[in-house]
Motif scaffolding. Structure first.
Motif, PDB file in Angstrom:
ATOM      1  N   ASP A  33      65.863  34.653  62.244  1.00 37.76           N
ATOM      2  CA  ASP A  33      65.837  34.289  60.810  1.00 37.76           C
ATOM      3  C   ASP A  33      64.797  33.573  60.225  1.00 37.76           C
ATOM      4  O   ASP A  33      63.904  32.859  60.752  1.00 37.76           O
ATOM      5  N   SER A  34      64.663  33.967  59.002  1.00 38.27           N
ATOM      6  CA  SER A  34      63.384  33.606  58.080  1.00 38.27           C
ATOM      7  C   SER A  34      63.862  32.737  56.976  1.00 38.27           C
ATOM      8  O   SER A  34      65.099  32.775  56.385  1.00 38.27           O
ATOM      9  N   VAL A  35      62.870  31.724  56.409  1.00 38.50           N
ATOM     10  CA  VAL A  35      63.289  31.120  55.101  1.00 38.50           C
ATOM     11  C   VAL A  35      62.168  31.080  54.285  1.00 38.50           C
ATOM     12  O   VAL A  35      60.856  31.342  54.815  1.00 38.50           O
ATOM     13  N   PHE A  36      62.135  31.074  52.855  1.00 40.85           N
ATOM     14  CA  PHE A  36      61.137  30.943  52.035  1.00 40.85           C
ATOM     15  C   PHE A  36      61.392  30.072  50.999  1.00 40.85           C
ATOM     16  O   PHE A  36      62.700  29.847  50.543  1.00 40.85           O
ATOM     17  N   PHE A  37      60.488  29.493  49.989  1.00 37.91           N
ATOM     18  CA  PHE A  37      60.675  28.677  48.879  1.00 37.91           C
ATOM     19  C   PHE A  37      61.033  29.678  47.834  1.00 37.91           C
ATOM     20  O   PHE A  37      60.617  30.827  47.563  1.00 37.91           O
ATOM     21  N   GLU A  38      61.964  28.959  46.922  1.00 37.84           N
ATOM     22  CA  GLU A  38      62.315  29.882  45.860  1.00 37.84           C
ATOM     23  C   GLU A  38      62.801  28.819  44.539  1.00 37.84           C
ATOM     24  O   GLU A  38      63.709  28.772  43.918  1.00 37.84           O
ATOM     25  N   TYR A  39      61.447  28.187  44.422  1.00 46.62           N
ATOM     26  CA  TYR A  39      61.513  27.195  43.269  1.00 46.62           C
ATOM     27  C   TYR A  39      61.400  27.856  42.095  1.00 46.62           C
ATOM     28  O   TYR A  39      60.546  28.652  41.753  1.00 46.62           O
ATOM     29  N   ARG A  40      61.899  27.556  40.911  1.00 44.63           N
ATOM     30  CA  ARG A  40      61.800  28.080  39.486  1.00 44.63           C
ATOM     31  C   ARG A  40      61.493  26.890  38.718  1.00 44.63           C
ATOM     32  O   ARG A  40      62.068  25.816  38.495  1.00 44.63           O
ATOM     33  N   ASN A  41      60.487  27.271  37.758  1.00 42.47           N
ATOM     34  CA  ASN A  41      59.883  26.174  36.789  1.00 42.47           C
ATOM     35  C   ASN A  41      60.849  26.135  35.528  1.00 42.47           C
ATOM     36  O   ASN A  41      61.862  26.738  35.537  1.00 42.47           O
ATOM     37  N   THR A  42      60.574  25.232  34.539  1.00 43.04           N
ATOM     38  CA  THR A  42      61.189  25.067  33.404  1.00 43.04           C
ATOM     39  C   THR A  42      61.441  26.319  32.566  1.00 43.04           C
ATOM     40  O   THR A  42      62.318  26.345  31.672  1.00 43.04           O
ATOM     41  N   SER A  43      60.808  27.443  32.936  1.00 41.42           N
ATOM     42  CA  SER A  43      60.917  28.738  32.239  1.00 41.42           C
ATOM     43  C   SER A  43      61.661  29.624  33.064  1.00 41.42           C
ATOM     44  O   SER A  43      61.916  30.920  32.845  1.00 41.42           O
ATOM     45  N   ASN A  44      62.457  29.267  34.171  1.00 43.46           N
ATOM     46  CA  ASN A  44      63.111  29.753  35.229  1.00 43.46           C
ATOM     47  C   ASN A  44      62.541  31.280  35.840  1.00 43.46           C
ATOM     48  O   ASN A  44      62.947  32.075  36.012  1.00 43.46           O
TER      49      ASN A  44
END
Length: 253
Positions: A33-44
């Motif tokens: 399986d894989s993983v990835f970053f999914e960060y959202r800034n203040t503007s979503n």
């Protein structure tokens, strides 16, 4: 006619089966399986960088939470997320500038938050420079990277020595210093939202955290003087008048 109908149904069934095989392939449970970053800034909006400045904050640490999403099947056990610092793009030192916490995908989960704790008082470079950490998801026995696999964190503690323009010299405020400003914002953030959450939210929206967008003529002491005096400065003055120099006694006129 019956033979023609049977032949037609046979052809249609074969076509449906072929489309199903092409468009809806089964997930191979044997693959890693894989993983990835999914960060959202203040503007979503999904982003790969974040900048933090301690400014007048009195805290000695700050935590950045980085959402990491699983691409694959949940497991009945936790799995380690391998994070490495990219040397050529990193000047932070682990243990001195940052600590990585909670870098695991929990059992039966498809998302988690990796916590990066930024440390304030262990590196004098922060007082004059912005430091950087380039994190990359690496492959290990549990998981491999896919999609957005790098994330950049920057932070600093450059302390404003000069009095901001909105901190006027004729106001019921302490004589300006970095330490006095820290105390003011400590009282502001603790007391203002309790006194009136709507007014507090309005001020933050107008001036930003630590009033970074405030100016002299339209600043908080011009537009919200009564609110600040009544609910923040009077309490602050009573608690600090014996150890802090004040320009004037804050009173509601």
């Amino acid at each position: 006619m019956k033979i023609k109908n049977i032949l037609l149904l046979t052809v249609l069934a074969a076509l449906v089966y072929a489309c199903t095989e092409d468009d809806y392939k089964l997930y191979d449970t044997k693959q890693k399986d894989s993983v990835f970053f999914e960060y959202r800034n203040t503007s979503n909006v999904v982003d790969s960088t974040v900048l933090f400045v301690f400014n007048y904050d009195i805290a000695n640490e700050h935590v950045i939470e980085l959402p990491v999403t699983l691409m694959g099947m949940p497991a009945d056990h936790e799995r380690t997320i391998a994070l490495v610092a990219v040397k050529d793009s990193t000047d932070m030192v682990e243990g001195t500038n940052y600590v990585i916490e909670n870098a695991v995908m929990p059992a039966n989960a498809v998302q988690t938050n990796v916590r990066v704790r930024l440390l304030r008082n262990k590196d004098e470079r922060l007082l004059s420079d912005t430091l950087h950490l380039q994190l990359e998801i690496a492959e290990n026995d549990d998981l491999r990277p896919a999609g957005l696999k790098t994330f950049r964190i920057s932070y600093s503690d450059v302390r404003p020595k000069n009095r901001p323009s909105w901190w006027t010299t004729y106001s019921p405020m302490p004589v300006y210093s970095f330490e006095a400003a820290q105390v003011f914002f400590k009282y502001f953030y603790e007391l203002a939202p309790v006194a009136n959450k709507d007014v507090y939210d309005e001020m933050i929206a107008r001036y930003g955290d630590y009033f970074v967008k405030a100016t002299n003529m339209q600043g908080p002491l011009a537009m919200y003087d009564t609110f600040l005096i009544r609910y923040v400065l009077m309490k602050m003055y009573n608690d600090t008048k014996d150890r802090m120099e004040w320009q004037d006694v804050p009173t509601v006129r």
